[in-house]
Scaffold this active site. Structure first.
Site, short mmCIF file in Angstrom:
data_model
loop_
_atom_site.label_atom_id
_atom_site.label_comp_id
_atom_site.label_asym_id
_atom_site.label_seq_id
_atom_site.Cartn_x
_atom_site.Cartn_y
_atom_site.Cartn_z
N HIS A 146 -31.09 -51.36 1.65
CA HIS A 146 -30.47 -52.57 1.11
C HIS A 146 -30.25 -53.62 2.18
CE1 HIS A 146 -29.86 -50.49 -2.67
NE2 HIS A 146 -29.46 -49.45 -1.96
N LYS A 186 -23.97 -55.00 36.25
CA LYS A 186 -22.65 -54.53 36.69
C LYS A 186 -22.18 -55.34 37.90
CE LYS A 186 -23.48 -49.78 35.18
NZ LYS A 186 -23.74 -48.42 35.60
N GLU A 241 -33.15 -46.41 27.36
CA GLU A 241 -32.69 -46.36 28.75
C GLU A 241 -33.64 -45.49 29.59
OE1 GLU A 241 -28.80 -44.64 30.26
OE2 GLU A 241 -28.25 -46.75 30.28
O1 F6P Z 1 -24.73 -48.07 32.86
C1 F6P Z 1 -25.53 -47.10 32.29
C2 F6P Z 1 -24.93 -45.75 32.50
O2 F6P Z 1 -25.05 -45.38 33.83
C3 F6P Z 1 -25.57 -44.72 31.59
O3 F6P Z 1 -26.76 -44.22 32.09
C4 F6P Z 1 -24.49 -43.72 31.49
O4 F6P Z 1 -24.69 -42.86 30.41
C5 F6P Z 1 -23.30 -44.62 31.31
O5 F6P Z 1 -23.56 -45.73 32.16
C6 F6P Z 1 -21.97 -44.02 31.66
O6 F6P Z 1 -21.94 -43.58 32.99
P1 F6P Z 1 -20.84 -42.57 33.50
O7 F6P Z 1 -20.98 -41.32 32.74
O8 F6P Z 1 -21.09 -42.42 34.96
O9 F6P Z 1 -19.51 -43.22 33.23
#
Ligand code: F6P
Length: 550
Positions: free
Chosen positions: A388, A512, A357
């Protein structure tokens, strides 16, 4: 000048042609001091790079590349709170989360170390209340179960750490169990809810943004579950059964979490770098606040090393540069993380987020497309189990792979309860022997055997797969802190050379947006034809809608 056009890069390119032709077996034959030359120690961590396909000249050229890209200055910028996360205009100060309280660090004329320690203190008070059975549910019974709800950086760090430090007994005066829930589909939560008693269960909602759908969906289910069982006022349920950890207090408040139950961190802490903040609450719950602070000290120790050691001896820098050597000059794009200790089972998953990421980027800081590879594919598994499963490919497949072997030198004698566990210690030595055997075979192939004349072709091992071995003296909170910070800084150092931003993650945002759009279609809110959706997705959606009608 573009990175690949620079004199330092070109020199490495030329140098790589001679290394491409050499086998690790020959590199060891030609230099008896390789093991000493390429191994380093920092406190409880020992690292051996000698099974990497490098010679002294390689490291010299790589450190020249680092100097030419101002790595030392960039490290200073990172620690001093410069806005190194340029696209989001923020500092990346996870290192400030592990500064001792006598240190100061000014950000916008404000000492953030004071804030860090105030939240740490607040967290420790909550931990103490839970450990001493003062925290009680709606019926007055003490809380015995804590369910940490979060995802990505708000889940993987504490989850990985609690598994890694599972030998440390929970210092609570009454039984307390910590569980983790992350999956959006509710499968983890539904299994847990079947076995937990609502009146004794506390939910910790951990989300930097407090807008992540996965986490909020699980949090709403958890709230409804307690409401269904308690028959008491919603405020009472929220007060006694919900704690929030976030950089967004307003959103926690609108969810219904009172200020007393809110633990804060800040937008200058990246999600995947946040386990050192109050996101580490479940760690402190499991191993106690004192040991949580030892974890912070271990990371701080690595911070100090990274900040002040010359590049030539700087372990995270060398690790980063050797990674770049493998990826950009030896054309290796797969990286296996192989812990030889079952307690580190979640470490590969943690690194997958941390590295991919952070450095899975194709755009430079000056908004150009990169013309070189960046982060490789990272995956892993507990080493002996992976032997394995996928080691066949490492040994005889067609892909070049670099590996990190990780193991504690001592086990089953580090913790009071385990002293004298002679029988188990034998198993640890067995695991170590496999760890070292595998890195030998990967490096030397058939050369590791005394005679190969009678070995048929299909049983041959080419070897020459590079690996690094990391030994922790013991898997203590301190050593684990060092290990994690080592990888964090490696990621940063690589991002500097690649000229990319390791602290944002725009690549996950579009998914998203598309998910909310798709959700409305699945709910039947939009007519399918109105959506500009591809036929494949429309067919899949139709299948679901048809099946749900039945
Ligand atoms: O969608 C990726 C992300 O933004 C990550 O970088 C982050 O760790 C995760 O989602 C969770 O985000 P949050 O802590 O804002 O719920």
């Amino acid at each position: 000048m573009d990175l690949t056009q620079s004199a330092e890069w070109q020199q490495l390119k030329t140098h790589s042609t001679s290394i491409e032709e050499s086998h690790l077996y020959d590199l060891f034959e030609n230099d008896e001091t390789r093991d000493k030359r390429f191994s380093f120690r920092n406190q409880d961590l020992f690292i051996d790079f000698s099974k990497q396909r490098i010679v002294p000249e390689t490291l010299r050229l790589l450190t020249e590349l680092a100097h030419a890209n101002n790595l030392e200055e960039k490290i200073k910028d990172l620690f001093s709170g410069q806005r190194v996360n340029t696209f989001e205009n923020r500092p990346a100060l996870h290192s400030a989360l592990r500064l001792p309280d006598y240190r100061t660090l000014e950000l916008d004329d404000h000492d953030i170390v004071v804030d860090v320690h105030a939240q740490l203190k607040k967290m420790e008070i909550l931990v103490e209340r839970l450990h001493s059975a003062q925290a009680r549910g709606y019926s007055g019974r003490p809380i015995r179960n804590v369910v940490h709800i979060g995802v990505g950086g708000s889940d993987l760090g504490p989850l990985m750490t609690n598994r890694a430090l599972c030998d440390y007994p929970c210092p609570a005066s009454h039984p307390l169990e910590v569980f983790f829930v992350s999956s959006m589909d509710g499968s983890q939560l539904s299994l847990l809810l079947k076995k937990l008693d609502a009146s004794e269960t506390l939910f910790v909602i951990a989300s930097k943004s407090f807008t992540t759908l996965d986490t909020l969906a699980n949090a709403e289910t958890a709230k409804d579950w307690i409401m269904d069982r308690s028959n008491v006022d919603e405020n009472l349920v929220l007060q006694n059964h919900f704690i929030g950890i976030s950089a967004n207090p307003e959103k926690m408040t609108s969810f219904g979490i009172s200020e007393d139950n809110q633990l804060l961190f800040w937008d200058w802490v990246g999600g995947r770098y946040s386990m050192w903040s109050c996101i580490g609450f479940p760690i402190a719950l499991q191993i106690g606040s004192t040991r949580f602070r030892e974890l912070l000290s271990g990371a701080h120790c690595m911070d100090e090393h990274f900040r002040s050691t010359p590049l030539e001896q700087n372990i995270p820098v060398l690790m980063a540069l050797i990674g770049i050597w493998n990826i950009n000059f030896l054309d290796i794009h797969a990286h296996a993380v192989l812990p030889y200790d079952g307690r580190l089972a979640r470490f590969p998953a943690y690194l997958e987020q941390l590295e991919m990421e952070s450095n899975g980027k194709n755009t430079t800081l000056d908004l150009k497309s990169v013309d070189y590879a960046t982060c490789p594919i990272i995956w892993g598994e507990i080493g002996p189990n992976a032997q394995h499963a996928f080691y066949q490919l490492l040994h005889q497949g067609t892909e070049k792979v670099m590996c990190d072997f990780i193991a504690p030198a001592r086990r089953y004698n580090d913790i009071e309860e385990q002293k004298g566990s002679e029988i188990l210690r034998r198993q640890h030595i067995l695991a170590l022997s496999n760890c070292f055997a595998q890195s030998r075979v990967l490096a030397f192939g058939d050369h590791a055997l005394s005679a190969t004349d009678d070995v048929p072709f299909y049983k041959r091992y080419h070897g020459n797969q590079p690996s690094t071995t990391i030994l922790l003296d013991e898997l203590t909170p301190f050593a684990l802190g060092q290990l994690i910070a080592l990888y964090e800084h490696k990621v940063f150092a690589q991002s500097v050379i690649w000229n990319i931003n390791p602290f944002d993650q725009w690549g996950v945002e579009l998914g998203k947006v598309m998910a909310s759009e798709t959700l409305s279609v699945l709910h039947g809110n939009n007519s399918l034809t109105e959506q500009k959706m591809d036929p494949s997705t429309l067919t899949l959606i139709n299948e679901i809608l048809n099946l749900q009608d039945k």
